[in-house]
Design a protein around this motif. Structure first.
Motif, short mmCIF file in Angstrom:
data_model
loop_
_atom_site.label_atom_id
_atom_site.label_comp_id
_atom_site.label_asym_id
_atom_site.label_seq_id
_atom_site.Cartn_x
_atom_site.Cartn_y
_atom_site.Cartn_z
N GLY A 1 0.81 -1.19 0.00
CA GLY A 1 0.00 0.00 0.00
C GLY A 1 0.86 1.25 0.00
N LYS A 2 0.20 2.35 -0.18
CA LYS A 2 0.87 3.65 -0.24
C LYS A 2 0.14 4.64 0.64
N VAL A 3 0.89 5.34 1.49
CA VAL A 3 0.33 6.37 2.37
C VAL A 3 0.92 7.71 1.95
N SER A 4 0.04 8.66 1.57
CA SER A 4 0.48 9.98 1.11
C SER A 4 -0.17 11.07 1.94
N PRO A 5 0.64 11.92 2.59
CA PRO A 5 0.04 13.06 3.29
C PRO A 5 -0.54 14.04 2.28
N LYS A 6 -1.72 14.59 2.58
CA LYS A 6 -2.39 15.50 1.66
C LYS A 6 -2.45 16.92 2.20
N SER A 7 -2.76 17.09 3.48
CA SER A 7 -2.82 18.43 4.05
C SER A 7 -2.77 18.32 5.57
N GLY A 8 -2.66 19.47 6.21
CA GLY A 8 -2.65 19.51 7.65
C GLY A 8 -2.79 20.92 8.14
N ASP A 9 -3.25 21.05 9.37
CA ASP A 9 -3.33 22.37 9.98
C ASP A 9 -3.10 22.24 11.48
N GLU A 10 -2.77 23.36 12.09
CA GLU A 10 -2.49 23.40 13.51
C GLU A 10 -3.40 24.42 14.16
N THR A 11 -3.98 24.04 15.29
CA THR A 11 -4.83 24.96 16.02
C THR A 11 -4.35 25.04 17.47
N THR A 12 -4.61 26.17 18.08
CA THR A 12 -4.26 26.36 19.49
C THR A 12 -5.53 26.77 20.22
N ASN A 13 -5.80 26.06 21.32
CA ASN A 13 -6.99 26.35 22.12
C ASN A 13 -6.58 26.37 23.58
N GLU A 14 -6.68 27.52 24.21
CA GLU A 14 -6.33 27.69 25.61
C GLU A 14 -4.93 27.18 25.92
N GLY A 15 -3.99 27.50 25.06
CA GLY A 15 -2.60 27.13 25.26
C GLY A 15 -2.23 25.72 24.83
N THR A 16 -3.21 24.94 24.38
CA THR A 16 -2.94 23.57 23.93
C THR A 16 -2.95 23.55 22.41
N SER A 17 -1.87 23.04 21.85
CA SER A 17 -1.74 22.97 20.39
C SER A 17 -2.12 21.58 19.91
N SER A 18 -2.86 21.52 18.80
CA SER A 18 -3.19 20.23 18.19
C SER A 18 -3.02 20.33 16.68
N ILE A 19 -2.62 19.22 16.09
CA ILE A 19 -2.38 19.14 14.66
C ILE A 19 -3.36 18.15 14.06
N HIS A 20 -3.97 18.54 12.95
CA HIS A 20 -4.93 17.70 12.23
C HIS A 20 -4.36 17.46 10.84
N ARG A 21 -4.07 16.19 10.52
CA ARG A 21 -3.50 15.85 9.22
C ARG A 21 -4.45 14.96 8.43
N ILE A 22 -4.41 15.10 7.10
CA ILE A 22 -5.22 14.27 6.21
C ILE A 22 -4.28 13.46 5.32
N TYR A 23 -4.58 12.16 5.20
CA TYR A 23 -3.79 11.24 4.39
C TYR A 23 -4.67 10.54 3.37
N THR A 66 -7.75 10.66 8.63
CA THR A 66 -7.27 11.80 9.40
C THR A 66 -6.45 11.32 10.59
N GLU A 67 -5.56 12.19 11.02
CA GLU A 67 -4.78 11.93 12.22
C GLU A 67 -4.81 13.19 13.07
N ASP A 68 -5.12 13.03 14.34
CA ASP A 68 -5.13 14.15 15.27
C ASP A 68 -3.97 13.96 16.24
N VAL A 69 -3.09 14.95 16.30
CA VAL A 69 -1.91 14.91 17.16
C VAL A 69 -2.02 16.06 18.15
N THR A 70 -1.91 15.76 19.43
CA THR A 70 -1.96 16.82 20.44
C THR A 70 -0.64 16.93 21.15
#
Length: 70
Positions: A1-23, A66-70
């Motif tokens: 199989g093949k895994v390709s990252p497509k996009s991602g963004d980072e948000t900050t909420n009350e000092g906590t950063s999280s990253i949302h990626r799409i594959y 999707t992948e959510d990274v905190t």
């Protein structure tokens, strides 16, 4: 199989950063994968959001995940 990252963004909420990626993941066809499943790729846990039978030929499927990274 093949895994390709497509996009991602980072948000900050009350000092906590999280990253949302799409594959985009392409794998051999199997008819039993559902959008509620998770896919483990190396150290990543990907949430399956879409399952598409490429060309409707039961050979390969494309997963949008999707992948959510905190």
């Amino acid at each position: 199989g093949k895994v390709s990252p497509k996009s991602g963004d980072e948000t900050t909420n009350e000092g906590t950063s999280s990253i949302h990626r799409i594959y985009e993941v392409t794998i051999r066809y199997t008819g039993d994968i559902k959008e509620t499943y998770k896919l483990i790729h190396k150290t990543r846990t990907l949430n399956i959001k879409s399952v598409v039978d490429i060309d409707d030929r039961n050979r390969e499927i494309k997963l949008i995940c999707t992948e959510d990274v905190t």
